[in-house]
Design a protein around this motif. Structure first.
Motif, short mmCIF file in Angstrom:
data_model
loop_
_atom_site.label_atom_id
_atom_site.label_comp_id
_atom_site.label_asym_id
_atom_site.label_seq_id
_atom_site.Cartn_x
_atom_site.Cartn_y
_atom_site.Cartn_z
N LYS A 119 1.65 6.30 -7.16
CA LYS A 119 0.54 7.18 -7.54
C LYS A 119 0.88 8.66 -7.40
N ARG A 120 1.73 9.02 -6.42
CA ARG A 120 2.13 10.42 -6.29
C ARG A 120 3.17 10.77 -7.34
N THR A 173 0.83 -1.21 0.00
CA THR A 173 0.00 0.00 0.00
C THR A 173 0.86 1.26 0.00
N GLU A 174 1.99 1.21 0.69
CA GLU A 174 2.91 2.35 0.68
C GLU A 174 3.59 2.49 -0.68
N LYS A 175 3.94 1.36 -1.28
CA LYS A 175 4.54 1.39 -2.61
C LYS A 175 3.55 1.97 -3.62
N GLU A 176 2.28 1.59 -3.47
CA GLU A 176 1.23 2.14 -4.34
C GLU A 176 1.15 3.65 -4.21
N LYS A 177 1.19 4.14 -2.98
CA LYS A 177 1.13 5.59 -2.74
C LYS A 177 2.30 6.31 -3.41
N ILE A 178 3.48 5.72 -3.30
CA ILE A 178 4.68 6.31 -3.92
C ILE A 178 4.49 6.39 -5.43
#
Length: 124
Positions: free
Chosen positions: A14-15, A7-12
């Motif tokens: 996506k930003r 989920t943190e990798k996804e956030k990185i």
């Protein structure tokens, strides 16, 4: 990277991964801009036009993350950064004499290199 939740990798991703972050990775992985442009399927111009905090698109950021995850896994399996870098740059019979670094230019190739790293981990 392996301990960071997806989920943190996804956030990185996506930003968007910034040019500064990519420059840091470039140094760690010992890539030149030609190699980066091949791996990310973008032109050298695209890489050079980005500055500092400018971020790459979702697709390019996703590709960067895939390469980061592969290298992180490789460092863990090989136990030595330079040993893994040398392996990535050495011709491999499994890939018809191409280097793993050449093979990871495509998603199927990246998956195949990851599979071979997994076999190394298992001692095959």
């Amino acid at each position: 990277m392996q301990t960071i939740p997806f989920t943190e990798k996804e956030k990185i991703v996506k930003r968007g991964i910034s040019k500064d972050e990519l420059a840091t990775l470039k140094e760690i992985f010992e890539f030149d801009y030609n190699t980066l442009s091949d791996l990310l399927a973008v032109t050298d111009r695209t890489l050079h036009l980005k500055k500092g905090k400018d971020t790459f698109s979702l697709i390019v950021s996703d590709r960067i993350m895939a390469v980061v995850e592969l290298y992180s896994h490789g460092y863990t399996v090989f136990g030595d950064r330079e040993l893994f870098h040398n392996w990535m740059k050495s011709p491999n019979r499994t890939f018809g004499g191409r280097t793993p670094l050449e093979v990871i230019e495509t998603h199927p190739g990246l998956l195949e290199v990851r599979s071979l790293i997994h076999k190394v981990k298992k001692g095959a």
